[in-house]
Design a protein around this motif. Structure first.
Motif, PDB file in Angstrom:
ATOM      1  N   TRP A  41       0.981  -1.220   0.012  1.00 55.04           N
ATOM      2  CA  TRP A  41       0.044  -0.091   0.004  1.00 55.04           C
ATOM      3  C   TRP A  41       0.928   1.097  -0.053  1.00 55.04           C
ATOM      4  CZ3 TRP A  41      -0.470   4.094   3.119  1.00 55.04           C
ATOM      5  CH2 TRP A  41      -1.846   4.995   2.966  1.00 55.04           C
ATOM      6  N   PRO A  42       0.555   2.051  -0.761  1.00 52.74           N
ATOM      7  CA  PRO A  42      -0.694   2.315  -1.539  1.00 52.74           C
ATOM      8  C   PRO A  42      -0.457   1.932  -3.134  1.00 52.74           C
ATOM      9  CG  PRO A  42       0.599   4.451  -1.353  1.00 52.74           C
ATOM     10  CD  PRO A  42       1.270   3.538  -0.694  1.00 52.74           C
ATOM     11  N   THR A  79      -0.089   4.781  -7.402  1.00 53.32           N
ATOM     12  CA  THR A  79      -0.778   5.925  -6.628  1.00 53.32           C
ATOM     13  C   THR A  79       0.502   6.973  -6.075  1.00 53.32           C
ATOM     14  OG1 THR A  79      -2.489   4.695  -5.545  1.00 53.32           O
ATOM     15  CG2 THR A  79      -1.526   6.621  -4.321  1.00 53.32           C
ATOM     16  N   LYS A  96      -6.255   5.036   4.877  1.00 55.15           N
ATOM     17  CA  LYS A  96      -6.672   4.843   3.746  1.00 55.15           C
ATOM     18  C   LYS A  96      -7.924   5.651   3.150  1.00 55.15           C
ATOM     19  CE  LYS A  96      -7.865   0.409   1.407  1.00 55.15           C
ATOM     20  NZ  LYS A  96      -8.122  -1.090   1.546  1.00 55.15           N
ATOM     21  N   LEU A 117      -6.271   8.998   2.042  1.00 58.27           N
ATOM     22  CA  LEU A 117      -5.832   9.020   0.874  1.00 58.27           C
ATOM     23  C   LEU A 117      -6.749   9.033  -0.477  1.00 58.27           C
ATOM     24  CD1 LEU A 117      -3.171   9.054  -0.669  1.00 58.27           C
ATOM     25  CD2 LEU A 117      -3.206   6.473  -0.484  1.00 58.27           C
ATOM     26  N   SER A 118      -7.966   8.574  -0.177  1.00 55.49           N
ATOM     27  CA  SER A 118      -8.796   8.536  -1.061  1.00 55.49           C
ATOM     28  C   SER A 118      -9.502   9.953  -1.186  1.00 55.49           C
ATOM     29  CB  SER A 118      -9.990   7.716  -0.686  1.00 55.49           C
ATOM     30  OG  SER A 118      -9.821   6.299  -0.722  1.00 55.49           O
ATOM     31  N   LEU A 159      -6.803  11.975  -3.153  1.00 57.48           N
ATOM     32  CA  LEU A 159      -6.817  11.528  -4.625  1.00 57.48           C
ATOM     33  C   LEU A 159      -7.942  11.858  -5.307  1.00 57.48           C
ATOM     34  CD1 LEU A 159      -5.308   7.996  -4.355  1.00 57.48           C
ATOM     35  CD2 LEU A 159      -4.112  10.248  -5.016  1.00 57.48           C
TER      36      LEU A 159
END
Length: 424
Positions: A283-284, A288, A318, A321-322, A325
């Motif tokens: 990850w990630p 990414t 997590k 981070l979404s 992005l």
């Protein structure tokens, strides 16, 4: 650093023999007797040097910079190597290394790294990190005395002569450097010189060091960082090409910068995965990281803000981070990557899934608390901020809780709250 009093005008020139501090004349005997004048921002020791007024947060290792990062291993290799080679090159007679770069390109991190290495090897004479609106580090009133105090900490220095030189300063004297016989090479690091609030003081500092090149007992080296255009704006005569070596961070190869920013992301993602405890080692993912490096462009501040945002609450890394992005179509006009990141931090401080009344209160708190922090020329402590906006202290603390990726919020509520970077 506690709150400083307001200063009146620009009556704080660094070469004024009758020094002023915070708009007040500093009268007192600093030689045979200990300083008996105004005590704000003075030391409390038993020697004249201890009583010399100074900017306590100016040095690279001052208390409010203890968590400021250094360059990661294997990053900025070419830049650091070029500066180190210049420092120890006895054939290069240019005394100033001028490091230029846009806001957010990592100038201060490079300056801290150089200062740390020089300090650890015993070769740092002094450092002064300017910060616009940062109280005593936002102007040059205490530049000379601050440098003098740092020089006096070294062995084999005539403290009495440095002390006298720092008080009876005039543009033609460079005795503070002449008598700072630390070793054959004396190095200074001056960061964000363009953030000094008086252009005449900036010129005086540069002229001071260019004049000091005539000192034959010490080989002088001064690393200066500024934003682009500072030198041409001041005039070429202030620090002619014969006195300076110049490196522009914005002109480094894209591959080199991308490689350094990638290393920064990957190092921080290792820490995020370790603290989270359940994220897979992959990850990630490379794609990414590629996207984040692309968005960062040449701005290390973008990478640093993203990583601080993810680490504010590792349990939600997590999900956060979404958010980073996500392309938000609600914006009226395209934003740069760093502005987009700042917007998402502000939006995160007011969750969508909270009760409408709670949401309204959070909106109100963020508006009342964050705006003064950004627009005030003089940063305030949390306690002073609560008094200014007339809001309960615990509500101010709550408004700042999710803003630590963009704001410095010290545990001590008497210390100043400030943006982590001028771009915010």
């Amino acid at each position: 650093m506690t709150d400083t009093h307001a200063r009146g005008g620009h009556g704080h020139h660094i070469l004024n023999p009758a020094a002023t501090h915070n708009g007040r004349q500093m009268n007192g005997n600093v030689y045979g007797d200990y300083y008996a004048g105004d005590s704000h921002n003075h030391g409390r020791g038993s020697t004249p040097f201890d009583r010399l007024p100074f900017a306590e947060q100016a040095a690279f290792n001052a208390s409010d910079k203890q968590y400021d990062p250094l360059c990661l291993e294997n990053t900025r290799v070419e830049v650091l190597a070029e500066i180190r080679a210049w420092i120890y090159d006895r054939k290069d007679e240019r005394c100033i290394f001028w490091l230029e770069g846009m806001a957010g390109t990592g100038k201060s991190t490079i300056a801290r790294t150089i200062a740390r290495k020089l300090h650890d090897s015993g070769h740092l004479g002094a450092s002064f990190f300017f910060s616009r609106g940062g109280g005593d580090v936002g102007h040059a009133a205490l530049f000379v005395t601050t440098v003098a105090r740092q020089l006096a900490e070294h062995p084999n220095v005539d403290n009495k002569r440095i002390l006298r030189a720092s008080i009876t300063w005039n543009p033609c004297e460079i005795s503070i450097i002449r008598h700072a016989c630390l070793d054959p090479s004396t190095n200074f690091v001056i960061d964000a010189l363009d953030e000094c609030d008086d252009e005449n003081d900036i010129k005086s500092i540069l002229q001071l060091f260019t004049q000091a090149q005539d000192v034959t007992t010490v080989r002088l080296r001064v690393i200066v960082t500024t934003r682009p255009g500072t030198h041409s704006h001041l005039g070429l005569h202030v620090a002619p090409a014969t006195f300076r070596r110049q490196l522009v961070l914005d002109e480094l190869s894209k591959d080199t910068v991308d490689q350094d920013i990638r290393a920064f992301f990957e190092s921080n993602f290792v820490e995020v995965r370790s603290k989270h405890g359940a994220l897979p080692t992959a990850w990630p993912g490379d794609l990414t990281v590629d996207l984040l490096v692309q968005r960062a462009g040449a701005l290390f501040i973008y990478a640093a803000t993203v990583c601080r945002f993810l680490m504010e609450d590792e349990r939600l890394s997590k999900e956060r981070l979404s958010v980073v992005l996500r392309r938000d179509r609600a914006y009226q006009k395209p934003l740069s990557a760093i502005d987009d990141m700042y917007m998402k931090v502000l939006q995160r401080a007011i969750p969508d899934n909270c009760d409408e009344d709670v949401r309204k209160k959070l909106n109100w708190l963020v508006d009342k608390v964050i705006k003064p922090i950004v627009i005030l020329l003089q940063p305030l402590s949390l306690n002073s901020l609560a008094d200014l906006v007339r809001i309960e202290k615990e509500d101010v603390v709550g408004a700042l809780r999710d803003m630590r990726s963009v704001l410095h919020v010290p545990a001590d509520q008497n210390r100043v709250v400030r943006p982590l970077h001028p771009s915010f």
